[in-house]
Design an enzyme around this catalytic site. Structure first.
Site, PDB file in Angstrom:
ATOM      1  N   ARG A  18       0.807  -1.219   0.000  1.00 22.18           N
ATOM      2  CA  ARG A  18       0.000   0.000   0.000  1.00 22.18           C
ATOM      3  C   ARG A  18       0.844   1.275   0.000  1.00 22.18           C
ATOM      4  NH1 ARG A  18      -3.502  -2.181   5.009  1.00 22.18           N
ATOM      5  NH2 ARG A  18      -1.702  -3.584   5.160  1.00 22.18           N
ATOM      6  N   LYS A  25       8.973  -0.922   3.301  1.00 21.52           N
ATOM      7  CA  LYS A  25       8.149  -0.037   4.138  1.00 21.52           C
ATOM      8  C   LYS A  25       8.875   0.439   5.395  1.00 21.52           C
ATOM      9  CE  LYS A  25       4.331  -1.690   6.292  1.00 21.52           C
ATOM     10  NZ  LYS A  25       2.891  -1.968   6.515  1.00 21.52           N
ATOM     11  N   GLN A  78      12.252 -13.967   6.239  1.00 23.35           N
ATOM     12  CA  GLN A  78      11.034 -14.693   5.875  1.00 23.35           C
ATOM     13  C   GLN A  78      10.989 -14.679   4.349  1.00 23.35           C
ATOM     14  OE1 GLN A  78       7.387 -12.573   6.466  1.00 23.35           O
ATOM     15  NE2 GLN A  78       6.137 -14.416   6.642  1.00 23.35           N
ATOM     16  N   THR A  84       1.559 -12.828   9.471  1.00 19.11           N
ATOM     17  CA  THR A  84       2.326 -12.412  10.655  1.00 19.11           C
ATOM     18  C   THR A  84       2.750 -13.604  11.529  1.00 19.11           C
ATOM     19  OG1 THR A  84       0.170 -11.833  11.627  1.00 19.11           O
ATOM     20  CG2 THR A  84       1.519 -10.025  10.841  1.00 19.11           C
ATOM     21  N   TYR A 353      29.208  31.386   2.088  1.00 24.08           N
ATOM     22  CA  TYR A 353      29.400  29.936   2.163  1.00 24.08           C
ATOM     23  C   TYR A 353      30.721  29.628   2.863  1.00 24.08           C
ATOM     24  CZ  TYR A 353      30.457  25.141   1.092  1.00 24.08           C
ATOM     25  OH  TYR A 353      30.793  23.827   1.218  1.00 24.08           O
ATOM     26  N   ALA A 367      29.993  40.249   4.079  1.00 27.45           N
ATOM     27  CA  ALA A 367      28.938  39.731   3.199  1.00 27.45           C
ATOM     28  C   ALA A 367      29.524  39.158   1.916  1.00 27.45           C
ATOM     29  CB  ALA A 367      27.969  40.860   2.860  1.00 27.45           C
ATOM     30  N   ASN A 373      36.098  25.389  -1.541  1.00 29.18           N
ATOM     31  CA  ASN A 373      36.657  24.207  -0.881  1.00 29.18           C
ATOM     32  C   ASN A 373      36.839  23.037  -1.838  1.00 29.18           C
ATOM     33  OD1 ASN A 373      33.833  24.132  -1.096  1.00 29.18           O
ATOM     34  ND2 ASN A 373      33.696  22.567   0.495  1.00 29.18           N
TER      35      ASN A 373
HETATM   36  C1  UD1 Z   1      -1.909  -6.193  11.529  1.00 24.12           C
HETATM   37  C2  UD1 Z   1      -2.748  -7.118  12.427  1.00 24.12           C
HETATM   38  C3  UD1 Z   1      -3.990  -6.372  12.879  1.00 24.12           C
HETATM   39  C4  UD1 Z   1      -3.597  -5.106  13.627  1.00 24.12           C
HETATM   40  C5  UD1 Z   1      -2.668  -4.248  12.771  1.00 24.12           C
HETATM   41  C6  UD1 Z   1      -2.086  -3.131  13.604  1.00 24.12           C
HETATM   42  C7  UD1 Z   1      -2.437  -9.483  11.801  1.00 24.12           C
HETATM   43  C8  UD1 Z   1      -2.980 -10.619  11.020  1.00 24.12           C
HETATM   44  N1  UD1 Z   1      -3.108  -8.333  11.697  1.00 24.12           N
HETATM   45  O1  UD1 Z   1      -2.659  -5.877  10.355  1.00 24.12           O
HETATM   46  O2  UD1 Z   1      -4.765  -7.195  13.756  1.00 24.12           O
HETATM   47  O3  UD1 Z   1      -4.731  -4.374  13.983  1.00 24.12           O
HETATM   48  O4  UD1 Z   1      -1.566  -5.020  12.247  1.00 24.12           O
HETATM   49  O5  UD1 Z   1      -1.325  -2.231  12.817  1.00 24.12           O
HETATM   50  O6  UD1 Z   1      -1.470  -9.642  12.510  1.00 24.12           O
HETATM   51  N2  UD1 Z   1       4.629  -8.907   8.224  1.00 24.12           N
HETATM   52  C9  UD1 Z   1       5.649  -9.787   7.999  1.00 24.12           C
HETATM   53  N3  UD1 Z   1       5.430 -10.880   7.222  1.00 24.12           N
HETATM   54  C10 UD1 Z   1       4.207 -11.149   6.666  1.00 24.12           C
HETATM   55  C11 UD1 Z   1       3.166 -10.232   6.914  1.00 24.12           C
HETATM   56  C12 UD1 Z   1       3.403  -9.126   7.698  1.00 24.12           C
HETATM   57  O7  UD1 Z   1       6.775  -9.589   8.493  1.00 24.12           O
HETATM   58  O8  UD1 Z   1       4.093 -12.174   6.006  1.00 24.12           O
HETATM   59  C13 UD1 Z   1       4.891  -7.728   9.063  1.00 24.12           C
HETATM   60  C14 UD1 Z   1       4.770  -6.413   8.304  1.00 24.12           C
HETATM   61  O9  UD1 Z   1       6.014  -6.024   7.800  1.00 24.12           O
HETATM   62  C15 UD1 Z   1       4.229  -5.450   9.342  1.00 24.12           C
HETATM   63  C16 UD1 Z   1       3.499  -6.343  10.323  1.00 24.12           C
HETATM   64  O10 UD1 Z   1       3.937  -7.660  10.088  1.00 24.12           O
HETATM   65  O11 UD1 Z   1       5.276  -4.798  10.031  1.00 24.12           O
HETATM   66  C17 UD1 Z   1       1.994  -6.240  10.151  1.00 24.12           C
HETATM   67  O12 UD1 Z   1       1.663  -6.580   8.817  1.00 24.12           O
HETATM   68  P1  UD1 Z   1       0.608  -5.731   7.993  1.00 24.12           P
HETATM   69  O13 UD1 Z   1       0.468  -6.345   6.658  1.00 24.12           O
HETATM   70  O14 UD1 Z   1       0.926  -4.304   8.077  1.00 24.12           O
HETATM   71  O15 UD1 Z   1      -0.711  -6.073   8.842  1.00 24.12           O
HETATM   72  P2  UD1 Z   1      -1.977  -5.160   9.062  1.00 24.12           P
HETATM   73  O16 UD1 Z   1      -2.907  -5.345   7.928  1.00 24.12           O
HETATM   74  O17 UD1 Z   1      -1.579  -3.786   9.386  1.00 24.12           O
HETATM   75 MG    MG Z   2       0.202  -2.758   9.259  1.00 21.14          MG
END
Ligand code: UD1
Ligand code: MG
Length: 454
Positions: A18, A25, A78, A84, A353, A367, A373
């Protein structure tokens, strides 16, 4: 207090789709540093003695950055972004060898305060198996919703899996969780991916733990601004605005006057002393330290600079990295100073400068002065002594040294060293031709009158 037995796992592998960016990010900045740095600092200050970071999207860039910025963190990759929970499992090696509590944080949630993290870890000691930071908001869209029954957190439902009634819930998941020692690996193994996104959701750990008779608690933060997650550019700007508001409040609380706080921009490491006055529209880029009693006048930009007490900077001044102003120095409008020491009481007030240089105490720089440099390939140093009077529009071609108490004539180009106490001219000698100006003008007027009209 830092607990060496507490491990923080920071999930930072997400694509950040996004953001629509070529940068990972977590490398986008807030307060002048990457999001990931802000999260790691909060985790450390909140009590985590060990750090693990899960990277994925843009792994090379993030890894190279962490090697410098957080050499104490173990880094895991990963390889596929499957959610997550899958991300947390990528750090399994760190988890299985670890006997203490585990904190999970998201790399895109940079504003949580250390005290809030410490309070969360504290819940584990008070009987919770899992403690999660939640917040109530009028704009819950996109966040996981907390299902709380009889004061217990029993499940989290992600936005994409929520029905209308669940979507109406205002209690949201910040993503920050603490787990009792030994609990997490087992829970992670039990998480499946039967949901709208087909991802392994860490948030499912709550329902699984509840089904096993474990106790999950939501600690509801009273400041929802701590939990803003950065998923797109608008949220990045919103997070930056929150950071700036806090930084302004902290600067004022510590004794600085901000004439128009909403127009002053800080970095994560800006330090201002007492009785510093900051006029409107000033930017503090990273690495700035300003001692007490300094005035920073309007429209100045400072980066990597030190300003000692009593100095006056601006309006419209630019201090670049390595600018080091001693006590009571004055730097005025349209002056740029880079990698230069300016000693006590020296004045550089207009259109100048100064780069790769040193200026002695009480020296006055006229001035339009410039230190040349750069020869196109190398940088060279200009050394100006104490009590020097640098005449207006002097060009100093480095490497060059001007001795103490010397005086340069206005408009000079100085290419060789000047001894102490000397007067130096480096310009064409002035010639005056009596009457010649009027004669030229008369000839031109006559020529114009003689021209045919049209
Ligand atoms: C996530 C939470 C949501 C919470 C929100 C808060 C989950 C499923 N959802 O949603 O409940 O309200 O954050 O901001 O946990 N990431 C990885 N690997 C992956 C996917 C994500 O490392 O495969 C990391 C991302 O880099 C990020 C974090 O996990 O830092 C959260 O992922 P993101 O996709 O932003 O989840 P949200 O949709 O924000
Ligand atoms: Mg998020």
């Amino acid at each position: 207090m830092t607990d060496p037995s507490c491990l923080a796992v920071v999930l930072a592998a997400g694509e950040g789709t996004r953001m629509k960016s070529d940068q990972p990010k977590v490398m986008h900045p807030i307060g002048g540093r990457p999001l990931i740095d802000a999260v790691l600092d909060s985790a450390r200050a909140g009590g985590a003695g060990r750090l693990a970071v899960v990277i994925g999207a843009g792994a090379d860039k993030v890894r190279a950055h962490l090697a410098k910025a957080a050499p104490d963190a173990r880094v895991f990759e990963q390889r596929e972004r499957l959610g997550t929970a899958h991300a947390a499992l990528s750090a399994r090696q760190a988890l299985t060898g670890h006997a203490g509590p585990v904190l999970v944080l998201f790399g895109d949630t940079p504003l949580v305060r250390p005290a809030t993290i410490a309070a969360l870890i504290g819940r584990l000691g008070a009987g919770a198996d899992i403690a999660l930071l939640g917040f109530a908001t009028d704009a819950p869209t996109g966040y996981g919703r907390l299902i709380v029954e009889d004061g217990r957190l029993v499940a989290i439902v992600e936005e994409k899996d929520a029905d209308a009634a669940t979507k109406a819930i205002r209690l949201c998941n910040s993503g920050i969780m603490a787990f009792r020692p030994g609990l997490l690996p087992d829970l992670l193994d039990a998480i499946g991916n039967a949901n709208a996104k087909g991802e392994y959701y860490l948030t499912d750990a709550i329902a699984i733990a509840t089904a096993r008779g474990l106790r999950a608690e939501a600690l509801i933060g009273d400041d929802e601004s701590e939990f803003v997650g950065v998923n797109d550019r608008a949220q990045l700007a919103a997070a930056e605005a929150i950071f700036q508001r806090r930084a302004r409040d902290e600067a004022m609380a510590a004794g600085a006057t901000l004439v128009a706080p909403e127009t002053v921009f800080f970095s994560h490491d800006t330090r201002l002393g007492r009785d510093v006055i900051v006029e409107p529209n000033v930017v503090f880029a990273p690495g700035v330290e300003v001692a007490s009693g300094v005035t920073i006048r309007a429209f100045s930009h400072l980066e990597g600079a030190r300003v000692a007490s009593g100095a006056i900077v601006g309006p419209y001044a630019r201090l670049r990295p390595g600018a080091d102003l001693a006590e009571n120095v004055h730097v005025g409008n349209f002056v740029e100073i880079k990698n230069a020491r300016v000693d006590r009481g020296a004045k550089v007030n207009h259109l100048t400068y100064i780069g790769d240089a040193s200026i002695g105490a009480r020296t006055n720089v006229g001035a339009g002065t410039i230190t040349c440099n750069y020869d196109g390939v190398f940088k060279h140093k200009t050394t100006i002594g104490a009590d020097v009077f640098v005449g207006s529009n002097t060009v100093m071609v480095a490497p060059v040294r001007i001795g103490d108490n010397a005086l340069t004539a206005a408009g000079s180009v100085i290419t060789t060293d000047v001894p102490d106490d000397a007067l130096v001219f480096g310009r064409a000698r002035q010639e005056v031709k009596e009457g010649r100006g009027a004669a030229i003008k008369a000839a031109l007027v006559a020529r114009k009158a003689a021209k045919p009209a049209g």
